[in-house]
Design an enzyme around this catalytic site. Sequence first.
Site, mmCIF file in Angstrom:
data_model
loop_
_atom_site.group_PDB
_atom_site.id
_atom_site.type_symbol
_atom_site.label_atom_id
_atom_site.label_comp_id
_atom_site.label_asym_id
_atom_site.label_seq_id
_atom_site.Cartn_x
_atom_site.Cartn_y
_atom_site.Cartn_z
ATOM 1 N N HIS A 1 2.451 5.367 14.411
ATOM 2 C CA HIS A 1 1.591 4.901 13.306
ATOM 3 C C HIS A 1 1.998 3.501 12.841
ATOM 4 O O HIS A 1 2.788 3.335 11.915
ATOM 5 C CB HIS A 1 1.656 5.887 12.141
ATOM 6 C CG HIS A 1 0.561 5.679 11.150
ATOM 7 N ND1 HIS A 1 -0.020 6.681 10.431
ATOM 8 C CD2 HIS A 1 -0.078 4.549 10.758
ATOM 9 C CE1 HIS A 1 -0.955 6.199 9.640
ATOM 10 N NE2 HIS A 1 -1.010 4.885 9.819
ATOM 11 N N HIS B 1 1.311 -6.658 4.745
ATOM 12 C CA HIS B 1 0.365 -7.514 4.014
ATOM 13 C C HIS B 1 1.108 -8.757 3.560
ATOM 14 O O HIS B 1 2.346 -8.759 3.487
ATOM 15 C CB HIS B 1 -0.183 -6.787 2.786
ATOM 16 C CG HIS B 1 -1.026 -5.599 3.106
ATOM 17 N ND1 HIS B 1 -2.289 -5.711 3.643
ATOM 18 C CD2 HIS B 1 -0.787 -4.264 2.994
ATOM 19 C CE1 HIS B 1 -2.795 -4.506 3.840
ATOM 20 N NE2 HIS B 1 -1.896 -3.610 3.464
ATOM 21 N N ARG C 1 -1.845 -5.529 13.383
ATOM 22 C CA ARG C 1 -2.724 -6.627 12.901
ATOM 23 C C ARG C 1 -3.000 -7.674 13.991
ATOM 24 O O ARG C 1 -3.625 -7.391 14.955
ATOM 25 C CB ARG C 1 -2.141 -7.306 11.646
ATOM 26 C CG ARG C 1 -1.536 -6.358 10.604
ATOM 27 C CD ARG C 1 -2.560 -5.711 9.732
ATOM 28 N NE ARG C 1 -1.943 -5.172 8.532
ATOM 29 C CZ ARG C 1 -2.369 -4.085 7.907
ATOM 30 N NH1 ARG C 1 -3.387 -3.406 8.333
ATOM 31 N NH2 ARG C 1 -1.766 -3.646 6.821
ATOM 32 N N HIS D 1 -6.756 9.958 9.086
ATOM 33 C CA HIS D 1 -6.294 9.639 7.724
ATOM 34 C C HIS D 1 -7.076 10.557 6.802
ATOM 35 O O HIS D 1 -8.263 10.339 6.556
ATOM 36 C CB HIS D 1 -6.558 8.167 7.394
ATOM 37 C CG HIS D 1 -6.196 7.805 5.975
ATOM 38 N ND1 HIS D 1 -5.293 6.818 5.664
ATOM 39 C CD2 HIS D 1 -6.611 8.301 4.784
ATOM 40 C CE1 HIS D 1 -5.177 6.727 4.348
ATOM 41 N NE2 HIS D 1 -5.978 7.614 3.787
ATOM 42 N N ASN E 1 -7.764 -0.542 12.455
ATOM 43 C CA ASN E 1 -8.467 -1.202 11.330
ATOM 44 C C ASN E 1 -8.118 -2.690 11.280
ATOM 45 O O ASN E 1 -7.526 -3.191 10.349
ATOM 46 C CB ASN E 1 -8.146 -0.513 9.996
ATOM 47 C CG ASN E 1 -6.667 -0.460 9.682
ATOM 48 O OD1 ASN E 1 -5.825 -0.426 10.573
ATOM 49 N ND2 ASN E 1 -6.329 -0.477 8.416
ATOM 50 N N ASP F 1 3.970 4.321 9.385
ATOM 51 C CA ASP F 1 2.764 3.716 8.782
ATOM 52 C C ASP F 1 3.073 2.277 8.356
ATOM 53 O O ASP F 1 2.782 1.871 7.215
ATOM 54 C CB ASP F 1 2.217 4.531 7.607
ATOM 55 C CG ASP F 1 0.793 4.111 7.243
ATOM 56 O OD1 ASP F 1 0.246 3.190 7.889
ATOM 57 O OD2 ASP F 1 0.226 4.693 6.314
ATOM 58 N N HIS G 1 0.274 10.881 8.045
ATOM 59 C CA HIS G 1 0.899 10.836 6.703
ATOM 60 C C HIS G 1 0.445 11.922 5.736
ATOM 61 O O HIS G 1 -0.169 11.631 4.710
ATOM 62 C CB HIS G 1 0.703 9.468 6.067
ATOM 63 C CG HIS G 1 -0.680 8.868 6.153
ATOM 64 N ND1 HIS G 1 -1.820 9.551 5.799
ATOM 65 C CD2 HIS G 1 -1.102 7.650 6.546
ATOM 66 C CE1 HIS G 1 -2.870 8.785 5.974
ATOM 67 N NE2 HIS G 1 -2.450 7.613 6.440
ATOM 68 N N HIS H 1 0.438 -0.592 12.155
ATOM 69 C CA HIS H 1 -0.664 -1.558 12.061
ATOM 70 C C HIS H 1 -0.107 -2.918 12.486
ATOM 71 O O HIS H 1 0.545 -3.598 11.694
ATOM 72 C CB HIS H 1 -1.193 -1.641 10.621
ATOM 73 C CG HIS H 1 -1.731 -0.333 10.107
ATOM 74 N ND1 HIS H 1 -3.074 -0.025 10.141
ATOM 75 C CD2 HIS H 1 -1.113 0.757 9.566
ATOM 76 C CE1 HIS H 1 -3.252 1.193 9.617
ATOM 77 N NE2 HIS H 1 -2.074 1.682 9.262
HETATM 78 O O1 DOR Z 1 -1.601 2.261 2.839
HETATM 79 C C1 DOR Z 1 -2.345 2.113 3.794
HETATM 80 N N1 DOR Z 1 -2.438 0.937 4.457
HETATM 81 N N2 DOR Z 1 -3.102 3.143 4.212
HETATM 82 C C2 DOR Z 1 -4.050 2.981 5.148
HETATM 83 O O2 DOR Z 1 -4.676 3.941 5.489
HETATM 84 C C3 DOR Z 1 -4.327 1.662 5.718
HETATM 85 C C4 DOR Z 1 -3.127 0.843 5.676
HETATM 86 C C5 DOR Z 1 -3.380 -0.613 6.035
HETATM 87 O O3 DOR Z 1 -3.992 -0.874 7.058
HETATM 88 O O4 DOR Z 1 -2.932 -1.496 5.293
HETATM 89 ZN ZN ZN Z 2 -1.854 3.569 8.506
HETATM 90 ZN ZN ZN Z 3 -3.723 6.031 6.780
#
Ligand code: DOR
Ligand code: ZN
Ligand code: ZN
Length: 450
Positions: free
Chosen positions: A61, A313, A65, A180, A95, A309, A236, A63
Amino acid sequence: MKAELVLKDLKAHVKGTIAECCLAIENGKITKIGKEPKMPKADTEISLKGFLVLPGLIDVHVHLRDEEKAYKEEFYTGTAAAAVGGFTTVLDMPNNSPVTMSAETLKNRMEKAEEKILVNVGFYCEFPKCLGEIDEIIDAGAVAFKLFLSEKVGGLNIEDDTALAKAFQKVASRTPIAVHAEDKSTIKRVEERLKREGKKDIGAFLKAHSEKAEFEAVKRVLKIVEKTRARVHFCHISTKKGLSLVVKAKKAGLPVTCEVTPHHLFLSDDDLRRLGTLALTMPPLRSKSQNKALWKGLNDGWINVVGSDHAPHALEEKNADSIWDVKVGIPGLETTLPLLLTEVNAGRLNIADVVRLMGENPSRIFGLEGFGSLKEGFRADLIIVDLKRELRINASRFHSKAKFSPFNGRVAKGVVVKTFVSGQLVMDEGEIVAKPGCGKIIKYEAKTRE
Ligand code: DOR
Ligand code: ZN
Ligand code: ZN
């Protein structure tokens, strides 16, 4: 017999126990595990007295980016963070900008990642609008599908259970589906009322992203699993009630698995209020009694996976006047393993649990054959751990672009000192020592052939 590299004088997690042995590596694979006299001659030998060798871990899990969100994280920085954190394989969430939801976006992403990655990367894809594209997406190598139920990310109408059932049916016998599980309409009903009342603080976010929102989503998905028998992995899980539904489904023989994050295990809503929006994530941090229930689920063997996860950011995005404008998510690649090894040192977990939750189970659930265990013939993805070394978590020194953490300042015990990917040293004492591109793209099709 000859080998490129022999690691000797080590303790390794092999076949469920810690054994004193040596490892021989050739062509990116583990060719022999045994006592020193039985080892082949090697070009290079490294003595690792006092260290523990574990299989390179898998984070299902992440991201990563990049592309249009490269200001938050790039393939290089994200996989550097993975290597430092002891993960030699990560699965990337869809995403992104553009959203990974077609064979084309997936192929582009693979192409862009290939030259930049330091560890192995597999890719999730969101469901396309047109289900006819699913076969093409799987053929392009998606390791699994991802379904966000908290907001629309892919092509499906997430409020329409019939549409979801059709999509699940279509992938049922092929890849797993990671979900999710927070129900959008349950969230929005409350969120809209709170917004009308001018509420925009952490308390309001917690009310909208309620425990009920998780419960409702898990319940909906399980009904669809019952019908379609699709293999679903719940991301999660954060509540006792959500987990109890999953446990019930497992007892009934449904093909479901679940994951928990370190932040939902180690932090509570008290920490969220103390740390503020920096610790805002989705699903949010819950009460201490929920933490306890997750630990019980983990210790009782109901939770299959620990996933970070990792959701990076920019720091500016973590602050806003209104809670509804804060970007949710926290980076986790560089803190997950040290936090779990601290539990091992405290006697609350075993090394075997760590390997099961972040190696063996991820490999089994996502069909990553040859990953996640130390075995002859398996990939020489491995990590060298100093279980006795302490580390004060310092987010400003993360390799991730996201230089913040709710765990900042915590002292962890148990540090990854070296990371090997396909037999190549990628990380040494916190430094990246390999060139980008040494990680492999994992494709659904390719993985059974290799
Ligand atoms: O906290 C989160 N951030 N939950 C998500 O489902 C998406 C993720 C994100 O992509 O920042
Ligand atoms: Zn996630
Ligand atoms: Zn999520």
